[in-house]
Structures are given as structure tokens and as C-alpha cells.
Design a protein around this motif. Structure first.
Motif, mmCIF file in Angstrom:
data_model
loop_
_atom_site.group_PDB
_atom_site.id
_atom_site.type_symbol
_atom_site.label_atom_id
_atom_site.label_comp_id
_atom_site.label_asym_id
_atom_site.label_seq_id
_atom_site.Cartn_x
_atom_site.Cartn_y
_atom_site.Cartn_z
ATOM 1 N N TYR A 77 0.935 -0.984 0.059
ATOM 2 C CA TYR A 77 0.124 -0.026 0.107
ATOM 3 C C TYR A 77 0.830 1.322 0.168
ATOM 4 N N ALA A 78 0.218 2.183 -0.647
ATOM 5 C CA ALA A 78 0.831 3.596 -0.372
ATOM 6 C C ALA A 78 -0.071 4.702 -0.390
ATOM 7 N N GLN A 79 0.431 5.723 0.361
ATOM 8 C CA GLN A 79 -0.453 7.025 0.405
ATOM 9 C C GLN A 79 0.083 8.280 -0.251
ATOM 10 N N SER A 80 -0.881 8.846 -0.966
ATOM 11 C CA SER A 80 -0.496 10.283 -1.495
ATOM 12 C C SER A 80 -0.901 11.426 -1.090
ATOM 13 N N ASN A 81 -0.239 12.404 -1.208
ATOM 14 C CA ASN A 81 -0.503 13.723 -0.658
ATOM 15 C C ASN A 81 -1.080 14.792 -1.698
ATOM 16 N N THR A 82 -1.347 14.194 -3.044
ATOM 17 C CA THR A 82 -1.928 15.241 -4.103
ATOM 18 C C THR A 82 -2.567 14.283 -4.969
ATOM 19 N N SER A 83 -3.236 14.876 -5.938
ATOM 20 C CA SER A 83 -4.291 14.366 -6.878
ATOM 21 C C SER A 83 -3.149 13.675 -7.780
#
Length: 357
Positions: A77-83
Motif C-alpha cells: 500500500y501507498a499513500q499520496s498527498n496530492t491528486s
């Protein structure tokens, strides 16, 4: 000689960049010590709110953990900060050609998934809180107005049964100005006004799923205007609503995962959405080779959304709960069809009024 050195430097840079991408994708990984090369692999991409919201995202992660334990799968899994970053992460996962399914835990990133899914037509995607229609995408949405309606019923009954009330108003705090969240707002207001059409509603938007401080400010202002109950649909920002309720000794409603235990003396009930069940069943369908693309909408009858009082210490009378349960049955039996837009709400209220108490 200089040309050879230049080529070597370019090669080194390429290798470093490749390693960097690999690191981004693999930094958050959940793997069992299993050498089975045929192991089902899942990728999950969270948005800015991410893990730790004590709500929707944490539930999705729990569903993946349960799948790993019971279905013998592996997930990264990964998490983004922007679109833009969200789109990049989805694309990089797809490029590896390693994952049997990529799950996007964010309806607001629908455009990102649409772009990437069109590029990688052989890759299976699942997106939550979306109605995207593509041949390689399973889009799962829930009936958000059904999810919050019963909390509204409880608030409406609690207000109406207290004689001499002059502060007949409720509040709704949204994380962002998104259609599916606005449907939840309509559902809560419909539930309140189904019981008592005279109760007023104040709605505000934090414009951030991860700003409890701002949500607290908004909620304190609502409470100061006479609101006694606030329904949040705001992700991690909802924690600020609870803090405000505690500070002024008023009440709030949780959303998605059972949040009653976070502040049991001030949280009346939670409008549940069992995202863990949704994630588990999507992964299970991959394991069983029964996964299908297309739009799927789930409601109360599917036991994926509802409400729970478990863990709350707020005193709500048994007759209020009995009425709420009767209304729930009517929704499941399609005797009550809840509106999902503000445009249809006023007409709905004129022709729908609870009269049995």
C-alpha cells in the motif's frame, strides 16, 4: 573516453531513479513469509487522509489485513498527498504487472483512476465511493443518504421528545464539497425532518479531511448558535467535531467505523459503513476468480451500511431505538425511499412524515 563516462553516468542515474520508484511502492508492504510465486497480490492506494483517521481508511486497511490472514494474499500500500501523486502511484503499481488487483480508496480520485485504467486495460482496478464505468474497473458506491438517515431519525426524536426546546437545529460538517458527502448530508437532514420538519439544519464544509482544528472551530460556532447535535462526514477532521461536543457538553454522531468509543459520553451513535467488508469481498472475488467490473451500489439491505449505538454512554430511550429500528425495516422493505439531493428533499419532506409517536 569522455563519451563512455557520460554513458556510465546516465546508466547510474537511470538505475537510481528506478530504485527510487521501487522504494516508493514497496516501503509500505504486508508480506507473509511465503515463497509461493502464485500468491495473489493486491495494491492499495490511500489518499491524503490516509491511515490513522479512525474511520474509513482504517477500516479499508483492516479489510486488507483480514484478507491476508484468511485468504493467504499479499498486499502493498501507498499513500499520496496530492491528486497528481495519487495518479502516479496507481500508474507505477500498474506498470509492474505484478498485482492481481489495484484498489483505490478514494472516490475523489476518480479522474486519476480513469486515466490509469484506460492506459492499462488488462489491469483490474477497484475504486470505492465511485460510479466510474470502465471494462476493467469495479466501482463500488454506497447509498450515503441511507447511511446517515437513521442518525438523523435519532436526533429528530431526541429533540422532539424534549419539551420546551427553543434550539431546534442540528448541524452537519463535511470534509469536502463532494457529491457523495452531500448525499450523506441530505440523508441526515431527511431523517431529522422526517420526524420533525420544523427542525433547522446548518451545514458547513471544512475543505480538508485532515484538519480537526478547523472542524472544531466550525462545530463550536454551530453549537453557539443553538445546535445540539452534529453529524460529521469529514474523515479525520471529524475528531474536531467530537472535541467541540465535549468542550461545550453537547452531542455528535460518528461515521463509517464505530467511533462511539472515542468519546462515549458525547457521541450518540455512528452511521456505519463497513468498508472492511467491501475490501475483503473484493479481494475474495479475486481469489475465487469471481471478480467482475461495473457499478455496484450497496445499501441497508446489503448489511454494509447502517448505524450502531454500541459503546455509547449517551442516554437514548428504548422507545427512540424501537422507532429507529421500525423505520430501518421500512427502508429495507422499500416503503421509505430516501432522497439523495437537496433539490428533491423539500418535496420529499412534504409527503413523508413520521406519525406513529
Amino acid at each position: 573516453m569522455k563519451e563512455s563516462k557520460g554513458k556510465i553516468m546516465i546508466l547510474i542515474i537511470i538505475l537510481m531513479l528506478s530504485a527510487g520508484v521501487s522504494y516508493v511502492l514497496k516501503i509500505n508492504t504486508n508480506k507473509e513469509n511465503n515463497q509461493n510465486n502464485n500468491l495473489i497480490k493486491i495494491a492499495i492506494v490511500f489518499n491524503k487522509s490516509g491511515l490513522g483517521d479512525k474511520s474509513f481508511n482504517d477500516l479499508c486497511y483492516d479489510g486488507a489485513l483480514k484478507s491476508q490472514e484468511e485468504l493467504n494474499i499479499e498486499f502493498d500500500y501507498a499513500q499520496s498527498n496530492t491528486s497528481k501523486e495519487y495518479e502516479t502511484l496507481c500508474r507505477e503499481y500498474a506498470k509492474t504487472n505484478e498485482y492481481d488487483l489495484i484498489i483505490a480508496v478514494s472516490g475523489e480520485e476518480e479522474d486519476s483512476i480513469k486515466k490509469v485504467a484506460k492506459e492499462f486495460t488488462n489491469q483490474k482496478f477497484t475504486i470505492i465511493d465511485s460510479k466510474l464505468e470502465l471494462s476493467n474497473v469495479s466501482s463500488i458506491s454506497t447509498k450515503h443518504s441511507e447511511q446517515t438517515f437513521l442518525n438523523g431519525v435519532i436526533a429528530g426524536l431526541a429533540i422532539s421528545k424534549q419539551k420546551g426546546r427553543v434550539d431546534d437545529s442540528v448541524g452537519i460538517v463535511l470534509g469536502k464539497d463532494l457529491d457523495y458527502l452531500k448525499q450523506g448530508a441530505v440523508g441526515f437532514e431527511a431523517g431529522v425532518r422526517y420526524i420533525n420538519p420544523k427542525i433547522k439544519t446548518i451545514t458547513a464544509v471544512v475543505d480538508d479531511f485532515s484538519n480537526p482544528a478547523k472542524a472544531k472551530e466550525i462545530s463550536l460556532l454551530m453549537y453557539s448558535k443553538g445546535v445540539s447535535y452534529i453529524q460529521h462526514i469529514a474523515g479525520e477532521s471529524g475528531l474536531g467535531v467530537f472535541a467541540a461536543a465535549k468542550e461545550v457538553d453537547k452531542y455528535a454522531f460518528g461515521v463509517d467505523g464505530n467511533q462511539n468509543l472515542l468519546d462515549p459520553d458525547y457521541i450518540v451513535s455512528t452511521a456505519t459503513k463497513y468498508a472492511n467488508k467491501i475490501i475483503y469481498e473484493e479481494i475474495e472475488s479475486i481469489v475465487n476468480n469471481t471478480w467482475t467490473s461495473g457499478r455496484k451500489e450497496l445499501g441497508l439491505k446489503d448489511n454494509v451500511i447502517g448505524y450502531t449505538r454500541e459503546g455509547s454512554n449517551v442516554n437514548i430511550s428504548n422507545d427512540i431505538i424501537d422507532i429507529t429500528e421500525d423505520i430501518k425495516k421500512s427502508i429495507i422493505n422499500k416503503e421509505i425511499i430516501i432522497p439523495s439531493t437537496h433539490e428533491s428533499l423539500e418535496n420529499w419532506i412534504k409527503s413523508n412524515k413520521y406519525t406513529k409517536y
